[in-house]
Design a protein around this motif. Structure first.
Motif, PDB file in Angstrom:
ATOM      1  N   GLU A   3       0.826  -1.126   0.075  1.00  0.00           N
ATOM      2  CA  GLU A   3       0.092   0.156   0.035  1.00  0.00           C
ATOM      3  C   GLU A   3       0.814   1.394  -0.099  1.00  0.00           C
ATOM      4  N   GLU A   4       2.073   1.256   0.653  1.00  0.00           N
ATOM      5  CA  GLU A   4       3.012   2.403   0.685  1.00  0.00           C
ATOM      6  C   GLU A   4       3.312   2.936  -0.753  1.00  0.00           C
ATOM      7  N   HIS A   5       3.485   1.794  -1.733  1.00  0.00           N
ATOM      8  CA  HIS A   5       3.969   2.067  -2.964  1.00  0.00           C
ATOM      9  C   HIS A   5       2.823   2.396  -3.773  1.00  0.00           C
ATOM     10  N   LYS A  43      -4.641   1.351 -11.421  1.00  0.00           N
ATOM     11  CA  LYS A  43      -6.012   1.016 -11.187  1.00  0.00           C
ATOM     12  C   LYS A  43      -6.069   0.604  -9.570  1.00  0.00           C
ATOM     13  N   ARG A  44      -5.159  -0.179  -8.876  1.00  0.00           N
ATOM     14  CA  ARG A  44      -5.162  -0.570  -7.800  1.00  0.00           C
ATOM     15  C   ARG A  44      -4.851   0.933  -6.892  1.00  0.00           C
ATOM     16  N   ALA A  45      -4.131   1.730  -7.299  1.00  0.00           N
ATOM     17  CA  ALA A  45      -4.007   2.815  -6.446  1.00  0.00           C
ATOM     18  C   ALA A  45      -5.310   3.900  -6.377  1.00  0.00           C
ATOM     19  N   LEU A  49      -7.214   4.388  -2.821  1.00  0.00           N
ATOM     20  CA  LEU A  49      -7.159   5.899  -2.331  1.00  0.00           C
ATOM     21  C   LEU A  49      -8.575   6.422  -2.467  1.00  0.00           C
ATOM     22  N   PHE A  50      -9.357   6.136  -3.453  1.00  0.00           N
ATOM     23  CA  PHE A  50     -10.728   6.907  -3.676  1.00  0.00           C
ATOM     24  C   PHE A  50     -11.923   5.997  -3.368  1.00  0.00           C
ATOM     25  N   ASP A  51     -11.722   4.732  -3.122  1.00  0.00           N
ATOM     26  CA  ASP A  51     -12.686   3.834  -2.720  1.00  0.00           C
ATOM     27  C   ASP A  51     -14.001   3.754  -3.780  1.00  0.00           C
ATOM     28  N   VAL A  52     -13.497   3.725  -5.034  1.00  0.00           N
ATOM     29  CA  VAL A  52     -14.044   3.474  -6.304  1.00  0.00           C
ATOM     30  C   VAL A  52     -13.772   2.210  -7.113  1.00  0.00           C
ATOM     31  N   LYS A  53     -14.657   1.793  -7.895  1.00  0.00           N
ATOM     32  CA  LYS A  53     -14.292   0.708  -8.856  1.00  0.00           C
ATOM     33  C   LYS A  53     -13.756   1.292  -9.842  1.00  0.00           C
ATOM     34  N   VAL A  54     -12.733   0.515 -11.003  1.00  0.00           N
ATOM     35  CA  VAL A  54     -12.248   0.872 -11.968  1.00  0.00           C
ATOM     36  C   VAL A  54     -12.623   0.070 -13.039  1.00  0.00           C
ATOM     37  N   ASN A  55     -12.991   0.604 -14.105  1.00  0.00           N
ATOM     38  CA  ASN A  55     -13.027  -0.345 -15.258  1.00  0.00           C
ATOM     39  C   ASN A  55     -12.219  -0.173 -16.208  1.00  0.00           C
ATOM     40  N   LYS A  56     -11.458   0.708 -16.767  1.00  0.00           N
ATOM     41  CA  LYS A  56     -10.311   0.610 -17.554  1.00  0.00           C
ATOM     42  C   LYS A  56      -9.233   1.752 -17.159  1.00  0.00           C
ATOM     43  N   VAL A  57      -8.242   1.354 -17.538  1.00  0.00           N
ATOM     44  CA  VAL A  57      -7.114   2.726 -17.533  1.00  0.00           C
ATOM     45  C   VAL A  57      -6.288   2.668 -18.828  1.00  0.00           C
ATOM     46  N   HIS A  58      -6.196   3.888 -19.259  1.00  0.00           N
ATOM     47  CA  HIS A  58      -5.429   4.286 -20.483  1.00  0.00           C
ATOM     48  C   HIS A  58      -4.398   5.128 -20.032  1.00  0.00           C
ATOM     49  N   LYS A  81       0.427  10.437 -17.987  1.00  0.00           N
ATOM     50  CA  LYS A  81      -0.986  10.557 -17.476  1.00  0.00           C
ATOM     51  C   LYS A  81      -1.698   9.539 -17.730  1.00  0.00           C
ATOM     52  N   ALA A  82      -2.873   9.231 -17.001  1.00  0.00           N
ATOM     53  CA  ALA A  82      -3.511   7.995 -17.010  1.00  0.00           C
ATOM     54  C   ALA A  82      -4.909   8.608 -16.888  1.00  0.00           C
ATOM     55  N   TYR A  83      -5.892   8.197 -18.127  1.00  0.00           N
ATOM     56  CA  TYR A  83      -7.306   8.464 -18.057  1.00  0.00           C
ATOM     57  C   TYR A  83      -7.876   6.978 -17.378  1.00  0.00           C
ATOM     58  N   VAL A  84      -8.245   7.413 -16.172  1.00  0.00           N
ATOM     59  CA  VAL A  84      -8.965   6.116 -15.458  1.00  0.00           C
ATOM     60  C   VAL A  84     -10.648   6.115 -15.880  1.00  0.00           C
ATOM     61  N   VAL A  85     -11.126   5.070 -16.293  1.00  0.00           N
ATOM     62  CA  VAL A  85     -12.649   4.888 -16.521  1.00  0.00           C
ATOM     63  C   VAL A  85     -13.181   4.186 -15.309  1.00  0.00           C
ATOM     64  N   LEU A  86     -14.210   4.861 -14.791  1.00  0.00           N
ATOM     65  CA  LEU A  86     -14.916   4.331 -13.590  1.00  0.00           C
ATOM     66  C   LEU A  86     -16.052   3.607 -13.911  1.00  0.00           C
ATOM     67  N   GLN A  87     -16.483   2.625 -13.105  1.00  0.00           N
ATOM     68  CA  GLN A  87     -17.680   1.967 -13.463  1.00  0.00           C
ATOM     69  C   GLN A  87     -18.811   2.740 -13.242  1.00  0.00           C
ATOM     70  N   ALA A  88     -20.003   2.367 -13.616  1.00  0.00           N
ATOM     71  CA  ALA A  88     -21.220   3.041 -13.510  1.00  0.00           C
ATOM     72  C   ALA A  88     -21.597   3.417 -12.230  1.00  0.00           C
ATOM     73  N   GLY A  89     -21.869   4.571 -11.784  1.00  0.00           N
ATOM     74  CA  GLY A  89     -22.710   4.776 -10.460  1.00  0.00           C
ATOM     75  C   GLY A  89     -21.198   5.414  -9.635  1.00  0.00           C
ATOM     76  N   TYR A  90     -20.231   5.343  -9.961  1.00  0.00           N
ATOM     77  CA  TYR A  90     -19.127   5.737  -9.239  1.00  0.00           C
ATOM     78  C   TYR A  90     -18.508   7.015  -9.680  1.00  0.00           C
ATOM     79  N   GLU A  91     -18.019   7.941  -8.610  1.00  0.00           N
ATOM     80  CA  GLU A  91     -17.347   9.389  -9.235  1.00  0.00           C
ATOM     81  C   GLU A  91     -16.423   9.736  -8.112  1.00  0.00           C
ATOM     82  N   ILE A  92     -15.590  10.476  -8.390  1.00  0.00           N
ATOM     83  CA  ILE A  92     -14.652  10.927  -7.553  1.00  0.00           C
ATOM     84  C   ILE A  92     -14.777  12.582  -7.466  1.00  0.00           C
TER      85      ILE A  92
END
Length: 98
Positions: A3-5, A43-45, A49-58, A81-92
């Motif tokens: 988790e530290e990394h 994706k794991r980070a 950190l934000f307690d959401v579900k990630v669908n894809k990462v570009h 830079k990373a474009y993180v696609v969140l699953q439906a119903g989640y937002e940051i």
């Protein structure tokens, strides 16, 4: 992955007109990440950190701009830079994140 990394993988959110439009239209968030971070780490980070579900990462490598100051020419650093696609119903919400 410890988790530290994972807490050090994400450097900052990218706040720009393009990232705002992408976020509203496709439920994506854009982050500045470590140059050696891969998609699984990002994706794991984000999930940690934000307690959401990630669908894809570009990911995309951004080349640093050439800048000039008088007769001297320099160059900004390259970054990733990373474009993180969140699953439906989640937002940051960055306002309420501590």
């Amino acid at each position: 992955m410890n988790e530290e990394h994972l807490t050090k993988v994400i450097l900052a959110p990218v706040v720009s007109e393009k990232s705002t439009l992408v976020g509203e239209k496709h439920n994506q968030v854009v982050f500045k990440v470590l140059p050696n971070a891969d998609k699984r780490e990002v994706k794991r980070a984000v999930e940690l950190l934000f307690d959401v579900k990630v669908n894809k990462v570009h990911t995309a490598l951004v080349k640093g701009k050439r800048k000039r100051s008088g007769r001297y020419i320099g160059r900004r650093s390259d970054w990733k830079k990373a474009y993180v696609v969140l699953q439906a119903g989640y937002e940051i919400d960055f306002v309420s994140v501590e």
